[in-house]
Motif scaffolding. Structure first.
Motif, mmCIF file in Angstrom:
data_model
loop_
_atom_site.group_PDB
_atom_site.id
_atom_site.type_symbol
_atom_site.label_atom_id
_atom_site.label_comp_id
_atom_site.label_asym_id
_atom_site.label_seq_id
_atom_site.Cartn_x
_atom_site.Cartn_y
_atom_site.Cartn_z
ATOM 1 N N VAL A 155 0.986 -1.401 -0.117
ATOM 2 C CA VAL A 155 0.190 -0.405 0.450
ATOM 3 C C VAL A 155 0.763 1.096 0.147
ATOM 4 O O VAL A 155 1.510 0.919 0.989
ATOM 5 C CB VAL A 155 -0.452 -0.802 1.441
ATOM 6 N N LEU A 156 0.599 1.888 -1.221
ATOM 7 C CA LEU A 156 1.714 2.978 -1.246
ATOM 8 C C LEU A 156 0.871 4.070 0.191
ATOM 9 O O LEU A 156 -0.642 5.012 0.239
ATOM 10 C CB LEU A 156 1.395 3.974 -2.889
ATOM 11 N N GLY A 157 2.241 5.256 0.811
ATOM 12 C CA GLY A 157 2.005 6.078 1.321
ATOM 13 C C GLY A 157 2.342 7.235 0.521
ATOM 14 O O GLY A 157 2.011 8.799 1.286
ATOM 15 N N ALA A 158 3.001 7.455 -0.493
ATOM 16 C CA ALA A 158 2.650 8.545 -1.362
ATOM 17 C C ALA A 158 2.712 8.383 -2.698
ATOM 18 O O ALA A 158 3.024 7.350 -3.174
ATOM 19 C CB ALA A 158 4.370 9.040 -1.642
ATOM 20 N N ASP A 159 2.502 9.772 -3.808
ATOM 21 C CA ASP A 159 2.351 8.996 -4.806
ATOM 22 C C ASP A 159 3.127 8.896 -5.362
ATOM 23 O O ASP A 159 4.540 9.072 -5.282
ATOM 24 C CB ASP A 159 1.946 10.702 -5.494
ATOM 25 N N LEU A 160 3.331 8.356 -6.444
ATOM 26 C CA LEU A 160 4.439 7.961 -7.854
ATOM 27 C C LEU A 160 4.572 8.542 -8.775
ATOM 28 O O LEU A 160 4.346 7.990 -10.256
ATOM 29 C CB LEU A 160 4.857 6.612 -7.609
ATOM 30 N N VAL A 161 4.402 9.568 -9.189
ATOM 31 C CA VAL A 161 4.406 10.686 -10.195
ATOM 32 C C VAL A 161 5.361 11.564 -11.186
ATOM 33 O O VAL A 161 5.652 11.343 -11.558
ATOM 34 C CB VAL A 161 3.278 11.609 -9.942
ATOM 35 N N ASP A 162 6.212 11.886 -9.757
ATOM 36 C CA ASP A 162 7.365 12.450 -10.073
ATOM 37 C C ASP A 162 8.180 12.134 -10.023
ATOM 38 O O ASP A 162 8.893 11.132 -9.101
ATOM 39 C CB ASP A 162 7.528 14.261 -9.776
ATOM 40 N N ASP A 199 4.005 5.953 -18.068
ATOM 41 C CA ASP A 199 4.254 6.227 -19.465
ATOM 42 C C ASP A 199 2.263 6.440 -19.892
ATOM 43 O O ASP A 199 2.579 6.741 -20.934
ATOM 44 C CB ASP A 199 4.883 5.473 -20.458
ATOM 45 N N LEU A 200 2.496 5.545 -19.327
ATOM 46 C CA LEU A 200 0.283 5.228 -19.917
ATOM 47 C C LEU A 200 -0.565 6.005 -19.331
ATOM 48 O O LEU A 200 -2.054 6.635 -19.993
ATOM 49 C CB LEU A 200 0.511 4.249 -19.414
ATOM 50 N N GLY A 201 0.031 7.766 -18.326
ATOM 51 C CA GLY A 201 -0.755 8.311 -18.589
ATOM 52 C C GLY A 201 -1.820 8.221 -16.765
ATOM 53 O O GLY A 201 -2.736 8.640 -16.908
ATOM 54 N N GLN A 202 -1.241 7.013 -16.129
ATOM 55 C CA GLN A 202 -2.017 7.162 -15.194
ATOM 56 C C GLN A 202 -0.734 6.444 -14.305
ATOM 57 O O GLN A 202 -1.179 5.392 -13.356
ATOM 58 C CB GLN A 202 -3.701 5.742 -15.238
ATOM 59 N N PRO A 203 -0.389 7.236 -13.041
ATOM 60 C CA PRO A 203 0.255 7.166 -12.679
ATOM 61 C C PRO A 203 -0.055 6.666 -11.025
ATOM 62 O O PRO A 203 -1.685 6.828 -10.436
ATOM 63 C CB PRO A 203 1.575 8.586 -12.599
ATOM 64 N N LEU A 204 0.879 6.014 -10.626
ATOM 65 C CA LEU A 204 0.652 5.117 -9.291
ATOM 66 C C LEU A 204 0.230 6.594 -8.304
ATOM 67 O O LEU A 204 1.592 7.201 -7.933
ATOM 68 C CB LEU A 204 1.587 4.494 -8.634
#
Length: 275
Positions: free
Chosen positions: A120-127, A226-231
């Motif tokens: 379970v993620l506690g932070a975004d993985l976007v940048d 890459d698919l435009g749907q980041p975690l």
């Protein structure tokens, strides 16, 4: 590990037809023919476009996205299905069943179970670089998990494009209740055993999942972006099988043991007991 390319030879009409075929199989519970006649076997751009098409249909019907799954991370599972790279799918809220509970067979078509470590993620993985260190820091906790894979394609007659389009052959899943931080359990070092009705049907280790389940999430984070749907924070991530899948049916009971976690169990309703 390869990422999806950015070109496709499939038409928008064929992509839409493939999505409709899979969506109909989901709504009726009746498996369909492979969709590679429409989009080919190896066109990942088309396959993920079909997956997004089905996702849109499901969201429009009220489905809520809660995470992602990584498929085909284990060499054993890749060999079972004749592929050589991972894929990803979407997890919806109605796919999760409680540990120790009963899964109704009418939710499934041709289920197979596998054991894995979920996060379970506690932070975004976007940048950022989305490297091992960043992904590790973003994980809030881990749990042992049972994934019940399923295929809307009749007789599991799938090539890589079919399984990608079919939401990475996802079905439902069960998360263990014992949460462990990465300081408490190192995912790459775990050992797994899975039984069906008390008979061991699968074994594996953490390194079977792309060398390290965290590296599997690195691949997922980069590919999803890459698919435009980041975690994003709060999402559940099924990181991939630690050993071979095994078929299950009505009345079966499954137990997964992963070192560092309490056992996780689930069972499947008997015929006529889906009410």
């Amino acid at each position: 590990m390869s990422q999806p390319s950015n070109t496709s030879t499939a038409s928008e009409a064929d992509i839409a037809a493939a999505a409709d075929r899979l969506a109909t199989a989901i709504s009726t519970g009746v498996p369909c023919a492979p969709i590679r006649d429409l989009i080919g076997s190896e066109d990942l751009v088309a396959a993920y476009a079909v997956q997004r098409g089905v996702d849109e249909i499901r969201r429009n019907a009220g489905a809520v996205v809660v995470g992602r799954k990584i498929g085909l991370t284990s060499v054993a599972v890749q060999q079972q299905l004749g592929v050589d790279q991972p894929d990803l799918g979407v997890l919806y809220a109605d796919m999760e069943f409680p540990a120790g509970g009963v899964i109704p067979m009418d939710r499934l078509i041709q289920p197979k179970v596998e054991a894995e470590v979920a996060f379970v993620l506690g932070a975004d993985l976007v940048d950022g670089p989305l490297d091992h260190a960043q992904v590790r820091d973003a994980i809030e906790y881990s749990v042992a998990a049972i994934e019940i894979c399923d295929s809307r394609i009749e007789n599991w007659d799938i090539k890589f494009g079919d399984t990608v389009a079919d939401n990475a052959s996802s079905g439902v899943y069960v998360l263990g209740t014992q949460r462990r931080t990465l300081a408490e359990v190192e995912p790459s070092e775990v050992v797994m055993s899975m039984t069906v009705d008390g008979v061991e049907v699968s074994t594996g280790v953490g390194t079977a999942c792309l060398g390290d389940p965290i590296e599997a999430v690195v691949w997922l984070a980069r590919t999803a972006r890459d698919l435009g749907q980041p975690l994003t924070a709060g999402q559940v991530i099924l990181s991939g099988a630690l050993g071979p899948m095994a078929p299950v049916g009505a009345g079966n009971s499954v137990t997964v043991n992963v070192t560092g976690f309490e056992p996780v169990t689930t069972s499947f309703s008997s015929e006529g007991d889906n009410a």
